[in-house]
Scaffold this motif. Structure first.
Motif, PDB file in Angstrom:
ATOM      1  N   PRO A 140      -6.493  -2.528 -13.132  1.00 51.54           N
ATOM      2  CA  PRO A 140      -5.164  -2.494 -13.012  1.00 51.54           C
ATOM      3  C   PRO A 140      -4.293  -1.675 -14.045  1.00 51.54           C
ATOM      4  CG  PRO A 140      -5.975  -4.290 -14.017  1.00 51.54           C
ATOM      5  CD  PRO A 140      -7.238  -3.444 -13.710  1.00 51.54           C
ATOM      6  N   LEU A 141      -3.111  -1.590 -13.927  1.00 54.02           N
ATOM      7  CA  LEU A 141      -2.346  -0.750 -14.801  1.00 54.02           C
ATOM      8  C   LEU A 141      -2.113  -1.679 -16.043  1.00 54.02           C
ATOM      9  CD1 LEU A 141       0.100   0.463 -12.119  1.00 54.02           C
ATOM     10  CD2 LEU A 141      -0.929   2.122 -13.767  1.00 54.02           C
ATOM     11  N   ALA A 142      -1.927  -0.882 -17.372  1.00 55.03           N
ATOM     12  CA  ALA A 142      -2.003  -1.863 -18.371  1.00 55.03           C
ATOM     13  C   ALA A 142      -1.239  -0.935 -19.540  1.00 55.03           C
ATOM     14  CB  ALA A 142      -3.351  -2.209 -18.945  1.00 55.03           C
ATOM     15  N   SER A 143      -0.658  -1.874 -20.397  1.00 56.19           N
ATOM     16  CA  SER A 143      -0.115  -1.133 -21.508  1.00 56.19           C
ATOM     17  C   SER A 143      -0.940  -0.156 -22.512  1.00 56.19           C
ATOM     18  CB  SER A 143       0.711  -2.283 -22.525  1.00 56.19           C
ATOM     19  OG  SER A 143       1.305  -1.560 -23.527  1.00 56.19           O
ATOM     20  N   THR A 144      -0.245   1.214 -22.580  1.00 56.96           N
ATOM     21  CA  THR A 144      -1.004   2.115 -23.393  1.00 56.96           C
ATOM     22  C   THR A 144      -0.001   2.846 -24.259  1.00 56.96           C
ATOM     23  OG1 THR A 144      -2.667   3.950 -23.303  1.00 56.96           O
ATOM     24  CG2 THR A 144      -0.992   3.683 -21.813  1.00 56.96           C
TER      25      THR A 144
ATOM     26  N   ASP B 110       1.917   6.569  -5.829  1.00 56.33           N
ATOM     27  CA  ASP B 110       1.378   5.975  -7.019  1.00 56.33           C
ATOM     28  C   ASP B 110       0.279   5.086  -6.738  1.00 56.33           C
ATOM     29  OD1 ASP B 110       3.807   7.281  -7.987  1.00 56.33           O
ATOM     30  OD2 ASP B 110       4.820   5.303  -8.468  1.00 56.33           O
ATOM     31  N   LEU B 111       0.322   4.324  -6.025  1.00 59.40           N
ATOM     32  CA  LEU B 111      -0.745   3.562  -5.557  1.00 59.40           C
ATOM     33  C   LEU B 111      -1.902   4.285  -5.143  1.00 59.40           C
ATOM     34  CD1 LEU B 111      -0.485  -0.084  -3.720  1.00 59.40           C
ATOM     35  CD2 LEU B 111      -2.221   1.681  -3.238  1.00 59.40           C
ATOM     36  N   HIS B 112      -1.811   5.186  -3.939  1.00 57.56           N
ATOM     37  CA  HIS B 112      -2.914   5.960  -3.547  1.00 57.56           C
ATOM     38  C   HIS B 112      -3.580   6.597  -4.835  1.00 57.56           C
ATOM     39  CE1 HIS B 112      -1.707   5.822   0.885  1.00 57.56           C
ATOM     40  NE2 HIS B 112      -0.952   6.211   0.553  1.00 57.56           N
ATOM     41  N   GLN B 113      -2.797   7.269  -5.760  1.00 52.78           N
ATOM     42  CA  GLN B 113      -3.394   8.240  -6.759  1.00 52.78           C
ATOM     43  C   GLN B 113      -4.053   7.015  -7.822  1.00 52.78           C
ATOM     44  OE1 GLN B 113      -1.971  11.571  -8.279  1.00 52.78           O
ATOM     45  NE2 GLN B 113      -1.367  12.411  -6.239  1.00 52.78           N
ATOM     46  N   VAL B 114      -3.542   5.934  -8.139  1.00 56.38           N
ATOM     47  CA  VAL B 114      -3.909   5.206  -9.029  1.00 56.38           C
ATOM     48  C   VAL B 114      -5.436   4.757  -8.315  1.00 56.38           C
ATOM     49  CG1 VAL B 114      -3.789   2.708  -9.978  1.00 56.38           C
ATOM     50  CG2 VAL B 114      -2.071   4.255 -10.289  1.00 56.38           C
TER      51      VAL B 114
ATOM     52  N   ASN C 193       1.331  -4.612 -11.061  1.00 59.39           N
ATOM     53  CA  ASN C 193       0.212  -4.622 -10.504  1.00 59.39           C
ATOM     54  C   ASN C 193       0.688  -5.632  -9.302  1.00 59.39           C
ATOM     55  OD1 ASN C 193      -1.615  -3.154 -12.002  1.00 59.39           O
ATOM     56  ND2 ASN C 193      -1.306  -4.608 -13.715  1.00 59.39           N
ATOM     57  N   GLU C 194       1.363  -6.731  -9.451  1.00 62.03           N
ATOM     58  CA  GLU C 194       1.737  -7.678  -8.298  1.00 62.03           C
ATOM     59  C   GLU C 194       2.368  -6.573  -7.195  1.00 62.03           C
ATOM     60  OE1 GLU C 194       4.790 -11.158  -9.018  1.00 62.03           O
ATOM     61  OE2 GLU C 194       3.234 -11.314 -10.357  1.00 62.03           O
ATOM     62  N   ALA C 195       3.474  -6.002  -7.828  1.00 60.92           N
ATOM     63  CA  ALA C 195       3.936  -5.137  -6.841  1.00 60.92           C
ATOM     64  C   ALA C 195       3.193  -4.312  -5.973  1.00 60.92           C
ATOM     65  CB  ALA C 195       5.135  -4.074  -7.529  1.00 60.92           C
ATOM     66  N   TYR C 196       1.982  -3.765  -6.467  1.00 66.29           N
ATOM     67  CA  TYR C 196       1.100  -2.897  -5.825  1.00 66.29           C
ATOM     68  C   TYR C 196       0.412  -3.695  -4.661  1.00 66.29           C
ATOM     69  CZ  TYR C 196       1.035   1.415  -8.821  1.00 66.29           C
ATOM     70  OH  TYR C 196       1.300   2.635  -9.299  1.00 66.29           O
ATOM     71  N   GLU C 197       0.115  -4.950  -4.963  1.00 66.59           N
ATOM     72  CA  GLU C 197      -0.503  -5.786  -4.030  1.00 66.59           C
ATOM     73  C   GLU C 197       0.278  -5.947  -2.807  1.00 66.59           C
ATOM     74  OE1 GLU C 197      -3.843  -6.436  -3.858  1.00 66.59           O
ATOM     75  OE2 GLU C 197      -3.509  -5.181  -5.872  1.00 66.59           O
ATOM     76  N   ARG C 198       1.813  -6.181  -3.092  1.00 65.57           N
ATOM     77  CA  ARG C 198       2.885  -6.400  -2.221  1.00 65.57           C
ATOM     78  C   ARG C 198       2.994  -4.984  -1.447  1.00 65.57           C
ATOM     79  NH1 ARG C 198       7.883  -9.054  -4.606  1.00 65.57           N
ATOM     80  NH2 ARG C 198       8.578  -8.481  -2.474  1.00 65.57           N
ATOM     81  N   LEU C 199       2.966  -4.026  -1.926  1.00 58.87           N
ATOM     82  CA  LEU C 199       2.858  -2.586  -1.206  1.00 58.87           C
ATOM     83  C   LEU C 199       1.919  -2.670  -0.301  1.00 58.87           C
ATOM     84  CD1 LEU C 199       3.648   0.581  -3.389  1.00 58.87           C
ATOM     85  CD2 LEU C 199       5.215  -0.745  -1.712  1.00 58.87           C
ATOM     86  N   VAL C 200       0.758  -2.947  -0.459  1.00 61.04           N
ATOM     87  CA  VAL C 200      -0.173  -2.986   0.567  1.00 61.04           C
ATOM     88  C   VAL C 200       0.071  -4.038   1.738  1.00 61.04           C
ATOM     89  CG1 VAL C 200      -3.005  -3.570   0.762  1.00 61.04           C
ATOM     90  CG2 VAL C 200      -2.000  -2.326  -1.298  1.00 61.04           C
ATOM     91  N   LYS C 201       0.737  -4.982   1.438  1.00 60.31           N
ATOM     92  CA  LYS C 201       0.766  -5.854   2.636  1.00 60.31           C
ATOM     93  C   LYS C 201       2.105  -5.589   3.116  1.00 60.31           C
ATOM     94  CE  LYS C 201      -1.018  -9.472  -0.185  1.00 60.31           C
ATOM     95  NZ  LYS C 201      -0.183 -10.483  -0.961  1.00 60.31           N
ATOM     96  N   ALA C 202       2.941  -4.274   3.125  1.00 57.91           N
ATOM     97  CA  ALA C 202       4.067  -4.118   3.583  1.00 57.91           C
ATOM     98  C   ALA C 202       5.319  -4.879   3.215  1.00 57.91           C
ATOM     99  CB  ALA C 202       4.126  -3.781   5.060  1.00 57.91           C
ATOM    100  N   ASP C 203       5.218  -5.802   2.215  1.00 56.36           N
ATOM    101  CA  ASP C 203       6.073  -6.559   1.644  1.00 56.36           C
ATOM    102  C   ASP C 203       6.807  -5.933   0.462  1.00 56.36           C
ATOM    103  OD1 ASP C 203       7.466  -9.029   0.879  1.00 56.36           O
ATOM    104  OD2 ASP C 203       5.721  -9.844  -0.176  1.00 56.36           O
TER     105      ASP C 203
ATOM    106  N   PHE D 268      10.526  -0.977  -4.883  1.00 58.41           N
ATOM    107  CA  PHE D 268      10.314  -1.571  -6.298  1.00 58.41           C
ATOM    108  C   PHE D 268      10.765  -0.634  -7.329  1.00 58.41           C
ATOM    109  CE2 PHE D 268       6.912  -3.883  -4.003  1.00 58.41           C
ATOM    110  CZ  PHE D 268       7.366  -5.276  -4.060  1.00 58.41           C
ATOM    111  N   VAL D 269      11.687  -0.772  -8.208  1.00 59.90           N
ATOM    112  CA  VAL D 269      12.082  -0.068  -9.197  1.00 59.90           C
ATOM    113  C   VAL D 269      11.828  -0.683 -10.454  1.00 59.90           C
ATOM    114  CG1 VAL D 269      14.137   1.181 -10.392  1.00 59.90           C
ATOM    115  CG2 VAL D 269      13.747   1.293  -7.826  1.00 59.90           C
TER     116      VAL D 269
END
Ligand code: NAP
Ligand code: ZN
Length: 353
Positions: free
Chosen positions: A15-19, A44-48, A327-337, A342-343
């Motif tokens: 997952p994405l994490a602080s750095t 962003d999701l495709h690339q991550v 990371n939650e937003a990414y999960e929702r993107l995959v579900k077209a939700d 998201f900003v």
């Protein structure tokens, strides 16, 4: 060099994490920007997740984000268009050679030496470019854009990718009053496609797999909405479209849409699914139809799009999130939700981890 807070992925499975990342100090032509908002693009999701490994393998750690709006904090001595305190924006491009025929026509997106905002070689640091999931970025002035002052900043951020990526092909393919235009997929790109096609005066039909987006699509500017899983509803539009913009992020059957084009109609892919799509030759032969694609847009056209949005009061419909929810937003993107972009409010990066 100075250090900047960011969120990164260290592998396609993590997952994405602080750095913390290193940014260059602004040089002669550079603008340093404190990032206020950054949109989350499906790219962003495709690339991550390294879903485009065949074309653009992801280099880790990866800091995504190419829908950036912020405030100028420092400028190099040769900078003329920006001063400290100005609002500024950065999209998918941060550099190009400036000398090739594509650059000379202000089509930097086709420059053989283009540098994308993240996951591209960074000549300044020797590593790769890092994107907007960060508190600050340094970009050469030629790639920094102005945001019309009447636009909401969070709603303006997605214009930098979702906006230009849909605006550019609609113009290129002559969408205007009197044309029947389809948009496939009501996500970040699709909803901007609907808004722009409507603003250009076309008759807009939105195709969606999500029946619960119907009302929104009409509010956003669609004249008709078709639930694409309903074959009878789709078939009513056979042979009738001048142009279709396909903004779908996942595998789907584009033959369905090819058959909806009239003679000489065109379907343009802006969506970039992981796997190749299959095309039945006869769907192109009959009706002399064509299939095209379009990547982002050049800097001059991006500014033109932002100014068009200023004049017509167009921004994205956004759900603002703290970066800790990415990371939650990414999960929702995959579900077209997603309704409809998201900003990230980057103030959250300062307050949390
Ligand atoms: P998004 O917000 O996730 O929207 C994608 C939409 O596609 C979904 O909301 C959904 O709309 C539809 N969809 C999803 N799965 C589907 C499936 N299996 N079958 C049919 N429809 C499906 O994504 P985005 O940020 O708009 O990006 C869309 C695509 O464009 C991505 O592949 C992205 O990488 C690409 N992209 C390309 C460029 C470029 O330069 N060409 C620039 C930016 C992004 P419904 O719920 O309405 O069906
Ligand atoms: Zn994007």
């Amino acid at each position: 060099m100075y250090s900047s807070k960011a969120y990164s992925a260290t592998s396609e499975k993590s997952p994405l994490a602080s750095t913390t990342i290193a940014r260059r100090d602004p040089t002669e032509n550079d603008v340093q920007i404190e990032i206020l908002f950054c949109g989350i693009c499906h790219s962003d999701l495709h690339q991550v997740r390294n879903e485009w490994s065949g074309v653009m393998p992801t280099v880790y750690p990866c800091v995504p984000g190419h829908e950036i709006v912020g405030r100028v904090t420092k400028v190099g001595p040769a900078v003329t268009k920006f001063k400290v305190g100005d609002i500024a924006a950065v999209g998918c491009l941060v550099d190009s050679d400036g000398t090739c025929p594509e650059c000379k026509e202000s089509l930097e997106q086709f420059c053989p030496n283009l540098i994308l905002t993240y996951n591209f070689p960074d000549k300044h640091t020797g590593g790769v470019t890092y994107g907007g999931y960060s508190d600050s970025i340094v970009v050469t002035e030629r790639f920094v854009l102005k945001v019309p002052s009447n636009l909401d900043l969070a709603g303006a951020a997605p214009l930098l990718c979702a906006g230009i990526t849909t605006f550019s092909p609609l113009h290129h393919w002559g969408v205007a009053k009197g044309k029947k235009v389809g948009v496939v997929g009501l996500g970040g790109l699709g909803h901007m496609g609907v808004k722009f096609a409507h603003a250009l005066g076309a008759h807009v039909v939105l195709f969606t797999t999500s029946p619960n987006k119907k009302e929104d699509a009409l509010r956003l500017g669609a004249d008709e909405v078709v639930v694409s899983r309903n074959a009878d509803e789709v078939a009513k539009h056979a042979g009738s479209f001048d142009f279709i913009l396909d903004a779908v992020s996942a595998d789907h059957d584009i033959n369905v849409y090819l058959n909806l084009l009239r003679r000489d109609g065109n379907i343009c892919l802006v969506g970039a699914p992981e796997k190749p799509l299959s095309v039945a030759a006869f769907n192109l032969l009959f009706g002399r139809r064509s299939l095209s694609g379009s990547p982002i847009g050049g800097i001059a056209e991006t500014q033109e799009m932002l100014d068009f949005c200023g004049r017509n009061n167009i921004t994205a419909d956004v759900e603002i999130i703290p970066i800790q929810k990415v990371n939650e937003a990414y999960e929702r993107l995959v579900k077209a939700d997603v309704k409809y972009r998201f900003v990230i409010d980057m103030a959250s990066l300062k307050s949390g981890t």
